[in-house]
Design a protein around this motif. Structure first.
Motif, PDB file in Angstrom:
ATOM      1  N   GLU A 280       0.803  -1.218   0.000  1.00  0.00           N
ATOM      2  CA  GLU A 280       0.000   0.000   0.000  1.00  0.00           C
ATOM      3  C   GLU A 280       0.835   1.267   0.000  1.00  0.00           C
TER       4      GLU A 280
ATOM      5  N   SER B 169      -1.184  -3.250  -4.133  1.00  0.00           N
ATOM      6  CA  SER B 169      -2.640  -3.313  -4.186  1.00  0.00           C
ATOM      7  C   SER B 169      -3.154  -2.784  -5.521  1.00  0.00           C
TER       8      SER B 169
ATOM      9  N   TYR C 203      -5.591  -1.113  -5.746  1.00  0.00           N
ATOM     10  CA  TYR C 203      -6.165   0.194  -5.420  1.00  0.00           C
ATOM     11  C   TYR C 203      -5.066   1.217  -5.156  1.00  0.00           C
TER      12      TYR C 203
ATOM     13  N   GLY D 138      -4.462   2.257 -10.493  1.00  0.00           N
ATOM     14  CA  GLY D 138      -5.256   3.452 -10.246  1.00  0.00           C
ATOM     15  C   GLY D 138      -4.788   4.637 -11.065  1.00  0.00           C
TER      16      GLY D 138
ATOM     17  N   ASP E 111      -7.839  -7.054  -2.593  1.00  0.00           N
ATOM     18  CA  ASP E 111      -8.132  -6.386  -1.322  1.00  0.00           C
ATOM     19  C   ASP E 111      -8.042  -7.388  -0.170  1.00  0.00           C
TER      20      ASP E 111
END
Length: 307
Positions: free
Chosen positions: A116, A241, A243, A248, A269
């Protein structure tokens, strides 16, 4: 890749006596050449990472060029507030090195893995983010950081998956780096260890060009948009990730400008709940070679059927 980092760091310190290396009680063997060549430019701040960033900020204000080294789970994740307030708010020339990014510290569990870090730092103003895919990209990234005057984060995976490029990258300007350019219908966009995975999948599937993204912030939006034009599919690859990372950034760049199939390959996730070696952890997150290949083939096949 770590050897390339050590060599680049020693060379930079020998050129600039204001460069100081700060470590949180990590990287002893890695920094043997540095301590031998530049003993007065080495500081072990101990297992006190938040304080280490404060020390680096003070040194930067005094005219030094601190390089702060730690595991990516600690630098930047444990010290995110200090990076934000002490360094980025003041726009200080501090370089952060996050080693062992992704899940490469497989046996040590989630506390020592970092999936992350890119997402966390992308939202912090002023900091540049680099994620090299091989030793040549690492050297180019570090050289570019040393030429800049603001905060930067360099993400390194401890697992050395081998070279992608044939040699040094001359005069790299932070843009995307084409690995294969055949105007294929599919575009694979990769960063870090994801670059080697993208290269292997492209060789297995065919009809795909591979481009590397060593610089995630500032993100090279315009060059990506040009490369994505008229592609049937764009697939991103990262050991991070899905995300807030490369996937992204690519999605944000292409939204409203691209109408083909888009797929993100990365960590879903979830945390690592199993213990094993690095290949085992990658497979547990769906990032094994055969799993990724099957998933991409399925998505591309569905795209053809939908048309």
């Amino acid at each position: 890749m770590r050897d390339a980092f050590s060599s680049a760091l020693v060379a930079a310190a020998q050129r600039d006596p204001k460069l100081l290396l700060l470590t949180g009680d990590h990287g002893y063997a890695l920094f043997d050449p540095f301590r031998k060549a530049c003993p007065d430019q080495y500081m072990n701040c101990g297992i006190a990472e938040q304080n280490m960033v404060g020390v680096a900020a003070g040194l930067a204000k005094a005219g030094f060029r601190p390089v702060v080294y730690g595991l990516a789970a600690f630098v930047p994740i444990r010290v995110l507030e200090q990076i934000k307030i002490d360094v980025c708010y003041e726009h200080l020339p501090v370089t952060f090195i996050g080693d062992g990014a992704g899940v490469v510290y497989a046996h040590l569990g989630t506390s020592h893995q970092s999936t992350e870090d890119i997402a966390a730092l992308r939202a912090v103003p002023h900091v540049s983010i680099y994620s090299p895919g091989d030793r040549f990209e690492l050297t180019a990234c570090f050289d570019r950081i040393m030429q800049s005057s603001g905060p930067a984060y360099l993400r390194m995976g401890k697992a050395d998956l081998g070279d992608v490029h044939a040699g040094p990258l001359a005069k790299w300007n932070g843009e995307l780096i084409p690995v294969t350019t055949s105007n294929a219908p599919h575009l694979f966009v990769a960063t870090g260890s994801g670059l080697k995975l993208a290269q292997k999948i492209a060789a297995a599937i065919g009809n795909a060009d591979v481009v590397s993204v060593p610089c995630l912030k500032p993100f090279p939006e315009e060059s990506l948009r040009r490369l994505a034009q008229r592609r049937e599919a764009v697939v991103t690859f990262e050991e991070h990730s899905i995300y807030g990372g490369l996937g992204g950034a690519v999605a944000e760049s292409l939204v409203g400008r691209y109408v083909g199939t888009f797929l993100r390959i990365g960590i879903p996730d979830q945390f690592s709940t199993l213990c094993g070696n690095y290949p085992f952890l990658m497979e547990s997150h769906g990032l094994g070679l055969s799993d990724v290949e099957n998933r991409i083939r399925k998505v591309l096949r569905e795209h053809v059927e939908y048309q």
